[in-house]
Structure formats: C-alpha cells, structure tokens
Scaffold this active site. Structure first.
Site, PDB file in Angstrom:
ATOM      1  N   GLU A 199       0.840  -1.198   0.000  1.00  0.00           N
ATOM      2  CA  GLU A 199       0.000   0.000   0.000  1.00  0.00           C
ATOM      3  C   GLU A 199       0.868   1.239   0.000  1.00  0.00           C
ATOM      4  O   GLU A 199       0.388   2.348   0.224  1.00  0.00           O
ATOM      5  CB  GLU A 199      -0.968  -0.003   1.169  1.00  0.00           C
ATOM      6  N   CYS A 234      -3.499  -3.262   4.509  1.00  0.00           N
ATOM      7  CA  CYS A 234      -2.604  -4.314   5.038  1.00  0.00           C
ATOM      8  C   CYS A 234      -3.036  -5.721   4.631  1.00  0.00           C
ATOM      9  O   CYS A 234      -2.344  -6.699   4.935  1.00  0.00           O
ATOM     10  CB  CYS A 234      -2.531  -4.240   6.553  1.00  0.00           C
ATOM     11  N   HIS A 256      -2.209  -9.610  12.298  1.00  0.00           N
ATOM     12  CA  HIS A 256      -1.658  -8.397  11.707  1.00  0.00           C
ATOM     13  C   HIS A 256      -1.329  -7.478  12.887  1.00  0.00           C
ATOM     14  O   HIS A 256      -2.200  -7.238  13.739  1.00  0.00           O
ATOM     15  CB  HIS A 256      -2.694  -7.731  10.787  1.00  0.00           C
TER      16      HIS A 256
HETATM   17  P1  HMG Z   1      -2.878   7.559  21.035  1.00  0.00           P
HETATM   18  O1  HMG Z   1      -4.103   8.383  21.121  1.00  0.00           O
HETATM   19  O2  HMG Z   1      -1.581   8.249  20.919  1.00  0.00           O
HETATM   20  O3  HMG Z   1      -2.721   6.603  22.242  1.00  0.00           O
HETATM   21  O4  HMG Z   1      -3.085   6.600  19.765  1.00  0.00           O
HETATM   22  P2  HMG Z   1      -3.747   6.245  23.424  1.00  0.00           P
HETATM   23  O5  HMG Z   1      -3.975   7.444  24.279  1.00  0.00           O
HETATM   24  O6  HMG Z   1      -4.927   5.509  22.872  1.00  0.00           O
HETATM   25  O7  HMG Z   1      -2.798   5.258  24.246  1.00  0.00           O
HETATM   26  C1  HMG Z   1      -2.358   4.067  23.675  1.00  0.00           C
HETATM   27  C2  HMG Z   1      -2.250   3.056  24.799  1.00  0.00           C
HETATM   28  O8  HMG Z   1      -1.165   3.418  25.660  1.00  0.00           O
HETATM   29  C3  HMG Z   1      -3.483   2.971  25.696  1.00  0.00           C
HETATM   30  O9  HMG Z   1      -3.638   1.610  26.023  1.00  0.00           O
HETATM   31  C4  HMG Z   1      -3.063   3.750  26.918  1.00  0.00           C
HETATM   32  O10 HMG Z   1      -3.759   3.392  28.099  1.00  0.00           O
HETATM   33  C5  HMG Z   1      -1.611   3.380  27.005  1.00  0.00           C
HETATM   34  P3  HMG Z   1      -5.042   0.870  25.739  1.00  0.00           P
HETATM   35  O11 HMG Z   1      -6.047   1.569  26.559  1.00  0.00           O
HETATM   36  O12 HMG Z   1      -5.339   1.073  24.256  1.00  0.00           O
HETATM   37  O13 HMG Z   1      -4.800  -0.534  26.097  1.00  0.00           O
HETATM   38  N1  HMG Z   1      -0.769   4.300  27.797  1.00  0.00           N
HETATM   39  C6  HMG Z   1       0.149   3.893  28.677  1.00  0.00           C
HETATM   40  N2  HMG Z   1       0.534   2.650  29.066  1.00  0.00           N
HETATM   41  C7  HMG Z   1       1.530   2.565  29.993  1.00  0.00           C
HETATM   42  N3  HMG Z   1       2.140   3.645  30.549  1.00  0.00           N
HETATM   43  C8  HMG Z   1       1.794   4.886  30.188  1.00  0.00           C
HETATM   44  C9  HMG Z   1       0.753   5.061  29.208  1.00  0.00           C
HETATM   45  N4  HMG Z   1       0.172   6.129  28.619  1.00  0.00           N
HETATM   46  C10 HMG Z   1      -0.768   5.646  27.750  1.00  0.00           C
HETATM   47  N5  HMG Z   1       2.393   5.946  30.740  1.00  0.00           N
HETATM   48  C11 HMG Z   1      -3.054   4.828  18.211  1.00  0.00           C
HETATM   49  C12 HMG Z   1      -2.712   5.254  19.631  1.00  0.00           C
HETATM   50  C13 HMG Z   1      -2.700   3.365  18.016  1.00  0.00           C
HETATM   51  C14 HMG Z   1      -4.568   5.025  17.958  1.00  0.00           C
HETATM   52  C15 HMG Z   1      -2.261   5.719  17.221  1.00  0.00           C
HETATM   53  O14 HMG Z   1      -0.897   5.449  17.376  1.00  0.00           O
HETATM   54  C16 HMG Z   1      -2.646   5.525  15.770  1.00  0.00           C
HETATM   55  O15 HMG Z   1      -3.566   6.170  15.279  1.00  0.00           O
HETATM   56  N6  HMG Z   1      -1.930   4.611  15.019  1.00  0.00           N
HETATM   57  C17 HMG Z   1      -2.227   4.321  13.631  1.00  0.00           C
HETATM   58  C18 HMG Z   1      -3.503   3.517  13.455  1.00  0.00           C
HETATM   59  C19 HMG Z   1      -3.367   2.089  13.928  1.00  0.00           C
HETATM   60  O16 HMG Z   1      -2.292   1.545  14.063  1.00  0.00           O
HETATM   61  N7  HMG Z   1      -4.540   1.429  14.140  1.00  0.00           N
HETATM   62  C20 HMG Z   1      -4.560   0.022  14.486  1.00  0.00           C
HETATM   63  C21 HMG Z   1      -5.764  -0.728  13.922  1.00  0.00           C
HETATM   64  S1  HMG Z   1      -5.997  -0.416  12.179  1.00  0.00           S
HETATM   65  C22 HMG Z   1      -4.867  -1.465  11.372  1.00  0.00           C
HETATM   66  O17 HMG Z   1      -4.320  -2.347  11.956  1.00  0.00           O
HETATM   67  C23 HMG Z   1      -4.614  -1.182   9.921  1.00  0.00           C
HETATM   68  C24 HMG Z   1      -3.334  -0.431   9.614  1.00  0.00           C
HETATM   69  O18 HMG Z   1      -2.216  -1.300   9.752  1.00  0.00           O
HETATM   70  C25 HMG Z   1      -3.400   0.160   8.213  1.00  0.00           C
HETATM   71  C26 HMG Z   1      -3.724  -0.763   7.048  1.00  0.00           C
HETATM   72  O19 HMG Z   1      -4.517  -1.671   7.100  1.00  0.00           O
HETATM   73  O20 HMG Z   1      -3.175  -0.472   5.987  1.00  0.00           O
HETATM   74  C27 HMG Z   1      -3.113   0.742  10.563  1.00  0.00           C
END
Ligand code: HMG
Length: 403
Positions: free
Chosen positions: A79, A111, A233
């Site tokens: 992609e 993906c 994935h």
């Molecule tokens: P964010 O808003 O920066 O993070 O986005 P958050 O506030 O949701 O925190 C992430 C986690 O860290 C949470 O854990 C927090 O509690 C924890 P959870 O509640 O989710 O279990 N946290 C801590 N833990 C320990 N100590 C601390 C601490 N502080 C916070 N001090 C997000 C995170 C993944 C959404 C962002 O990075 C993002 O948008 N990434 C890109 C999208 C993505 O990867 N999505 C995954 C599913 S979609 C997919 O897999 C397809 C993809 O590969 C694309 C394709 O298909 O081509 C993306």
C-alpha cells in the site's frame, strides 16, 4: 494436494530509532510507547530503500536457481507502491532474474494485500500444481512527524514461496472473510502520509476479528482449544493482544496462557520493526516460528489479516514436520544485531528526504546501505535500482518519454 508456505524470507532496513528516545523528544512517557503501544524500536528506511528494494532483499535470501526458473507468478502486496500504473512486482521480477514466463502484478487493499495474494496463489497452484508463486508484502508505514500515528510507523518486507508440498506450513480448511466500507485509515493518491481515525481503526480491527472468528467457528467447528497459536496483523504489538483478549473467555485458562504466551513470542520481531502493513502478519508468524523452539510439528496456527478500509480474513495453517530446518533464524538474528541506531533528529531528517518529482536526476550513495538491492537514484522520472549481489542494474531511463 497440500498447498502452503515453502520458504519465508524477511528484510528490514539497517536503521532504527529507539522508542524511549522518541517518547522523550515527543514529551510522552516512554511506557506509553513501550507498554501502551508495545513498540521498542522503529525501523527507518533510508532513501536507498523503497518497497521494491525491500521486497527484493527479502526474496534474495530464500530463492535458489530452481525457484527462479519455476516461479511463474509474482504477487506483490503493498500500500506504499511507487507507481500508479506499473506494478512493483515487475521491478522485483527483473532484479531477481526470474524466468520471463511469469505473471507479475501488484495487489492492493491496505494491510490485507499480501493475504489476498496468498489466496490467489492458492488458486493458481490448485490449477497449476507444478508452479511456484512468489508472494511479497513490502511497505513503509508513514503517518508524519509528531502525529498520533508516528509511534506506529515502520519499514520492511516479507517474501514467501507458495507451492504444493510446502516445507514450512500447509494452509488448511476454509477461510472466514468479510468486507465493510469503513473510513478508519486511507491514503489519497496525492498524499505521502496516511490519514487515520486511530480510535475507530482499533475498534474496527477488534470487531472484524470477532466477526471473522464467529464465522470461522461456524464454518469449521473448531474452537480455541484446537489452536496452538494465533498470529495477527500487528500495526503495533498491543493491537493483536487486545483482539485476542476479546475472545479468550470462550476457552480454558490453559488456552489463555498458551495463546497469550505465543502472541508475545510472535510479537518479538514486530516490536523491533514497527508496522510494515502488508507484511506485518507474516512477520509475526515468522517471529513465532523462529523464536518459539517448543512449537511442535503439526501445530495449528490461526492467521488474522486486517486491512483498513476494511477487509478482514481468518484462516489457518499447520506446521510441517521439520519446518524449523527451513527457517533462517541465524541470518535474522544478525540482521537485527547489525542495525544502526539513529537519533531522533537524524530520523526526522531522513523522514523528510524525498526523491525529485520534476524529472531531475539524483544519484544516491548506495555504499552507505549494506543491503544487496538498493535504489541508486532517479533519472527522467524512472527509479534506478541496483542488485549488488548479481550486478543487475536497472537503468530504465525514460529518455524517450516526451512530456
Ligand atoms: P494515542 O491516542 O496516541 O494513544 O493513539 P492512546 O492514548 O490511545 O494510548 C495508547 C495506549 O497506551 C493505551 O492503552 C493507553 O492506556 C496506554 P489501551 O487503553 O489502548 O490498552 N498508555 C500507557 N501505558 C503505559 N504507561 C503509560 C501510558 N500512557 C498511555 N504511561 C493509536 C494510539 C494506536 C490510535 C495511534 O498510534 C494511531 O492512530 N496509530 C495508527 C492507526 C493504527 O495503528 N490502528 C490500528 C488498527 S488499524 C490497522 O491495523 C490497519 C493499519 O495497519 C493500516 C492498514 O490496514 O493499511 C493501521
């Protein structure tokens, strides 16, 4: 006829950034990245690596002369392709010196692309049992500096030879799959970086897995106890764990322990590479196979593929007797061990480097890059590739093209 993975190769660029240091620079607690997201190191692609070179490097480590002769289909899931028209598979076909009597195409659905390629390969081999198919998944995940997705970037490729009577894994039984039009992640043709609704993407991933699992159980009658492991994935390593946890209450405590422990082992490579989109599921499978020495021949592994937008698929494979002998554990240990750490500001600089888009010529220093296949520059809008191992130089200068 048994069809499955006969060989599996992996490549990631030689540069990485430490997630603790990235967290510090972004004013975020390091545990958010290392525990909350579950990433340790993030692979960085220098300008001399693109999805074509990474895929070719992954394939180089597994192909022998017989493969080069017998491969009659190259399916390239990506992609982050380099061209809106010409497929990345054609470049790789040439760089590897494959037999001209082959088909070569690119497959796209976020993906999910490499999984779609595997399913196409299965059909092709069912009709042409003597053929071998080269399935590639190769991507550079880019969200942008200082964005919510930044900690989930990465770069790398997986190459697999799919054939009858495979040495590593036989694909088994029916698949469960589904499509739903969701705007959780996309990258318009004019943008180098993805747009993402992070929260929605997490929810959809889990929902797709749960729906695929229900469909899979209905089709096969299998349950958690029938699986030794699930490979997911992994856009970031915590994602797979969250999805797995959504169904664990269906099984026993022993099922939970086994599946969670194997998930952690399957996440080792991904923790140190980051998201490589189409190849992430197969990197997790590779991590499980290479890092868990206790997996028995015949083990059943579930594979969950999710491509935003969105398509999900759950299928399974069984390990062949003696599969370990066909892995390249030592080579991959060395690939990781010889990587070079870059500082956050060096990473930012590399991230912002781009190839000219005005037709001007650029020559890159490929001696700084230890990989065999490199992008050596661009000329007349055509990327120039070099395979240092074979001396193949892809000098397709588009001098005759009138603009
Ligand atoms: P964010 O808003 O920066 O993070 O986005 P958050 O506030 O949701 O925190 C992430 C986690 O860290 C949470 O854990 C927090 O509690 C924890 P959870 O509640 O989710 O279990 N946290 C801590 N833990 C320990 N100590 C601390 C601490 N502080 C916070 N001090 C997000 C995170 C993944 C959404 C962002 O990075 C993002 O948008 N990434 C890109 C999208 C993505 O990867 N999505 C995954 C599913 S979609 C997919 O897999 C397809 C993809 O590969 C694309 C394709 O298909 O081509 C993306």
């Amino acid at each position: 006829m048994e069809i499955g993975i006969d060989k599996i190769g992996f490549y990631t660029p030689h540069l990485y950034v430490d997630m603790n240091k990235l967290a510090y620079e972004r004013n975020v607690e390091p545990e958010k990245f290392t525990i909350g997201i579950g990433q340790e190191k993030m692979a960085i692609a220098p300008l001399t690596q693109d999805p074509v070179t990474m895929a070719a490097n992954a394939a180089l480590e597994i192909l022998d002369e017989e493969d080069k002769e017998k491969i009659d289909f190259v399916l390239f899931g990506t992609e982050s392709g380099i061209d809106q028209s010409k497929s990345a598979a054609v470049y790789v076909h040439r760089l590897l010196g494959l037999n001209a009597q082959a088909r070569a195409v690119e497959v796209k659905q976020a993906c999910y692309g490499a999984t779609a390629a595997i399913q196409m390969a299965k059909g092709h081999i069912a009709l042409n049992p003597e053929s071998r198919v080269l399935v590639l998944g190769s991507d550079i995940a880019r969200y942008g500096l200082n964005t919510g997705g930044e900690a989930t970037q990465g770069a790398g490729a997986i190459a697999m030879v799919v054939s009858k009577d495979p040495s590593i894994m036989v694909f088994e039984g029916p698949s469960a799959y589904l499509t739903d039009d969701v705007m959780d992640f996309w990258r318009p043709a004019y943008s180098g970086e993805a747009f993402v609704d992070g929260k929605l993407s997490n929810e959809q991933y889990i929902a797709f897995f749960s729906r695929a699992w229900d469909q899979y159980k209905a089709k096969t009658g299998l349950e958690l106890a029938d699986f030794d492991a699930f490979s997911f994935h992994l856009p970031y390593t915590k994602m797979g764990k969250k999805a797995l946890k959504a169904v664990l209450d269906e099984g026993s405590e022993a099922d939970s322990e086994r599946l969670l422990a194997n998930h952690q082992i399957g996440a080792i490579y991904n923790r140190n590479v980051g998201n490589i989109y189409t190849a992430s599921l197969y990197l997790s499978l590779l991590s499980l196979l290479e890092q868990n020495e206790d997996l028995q021949d015949g083990s059943r592994i579930g594979l969950f593929s999710y491509g935003s937008g969105a398509v999900g698929e759950l299928f399974a494979g069984r390990l062949k007797n003696g599969y370990r002998e066909h892995l390249h554990v030592e080579r991959h240990r060395e690939l990781f061990a010889t990587r070079k750490e870059v500082t956050v500001s060096e990473y930012e600089e590399i991230f912002q480097e781009t190839l000219p888009t005005d037709g001007s010529r650029l020559e890159l220093d490929i001696h700084q890059d230890p990989a065999n296949v490199c992008l050596s520059g661009i000329e007349g809008h055509a990327r120039q590739y070099v395979n240092k191992a074979s001396g193949i130089r892809e000098e397709k200068v588009a001098a005759h093209v009138e603009r």
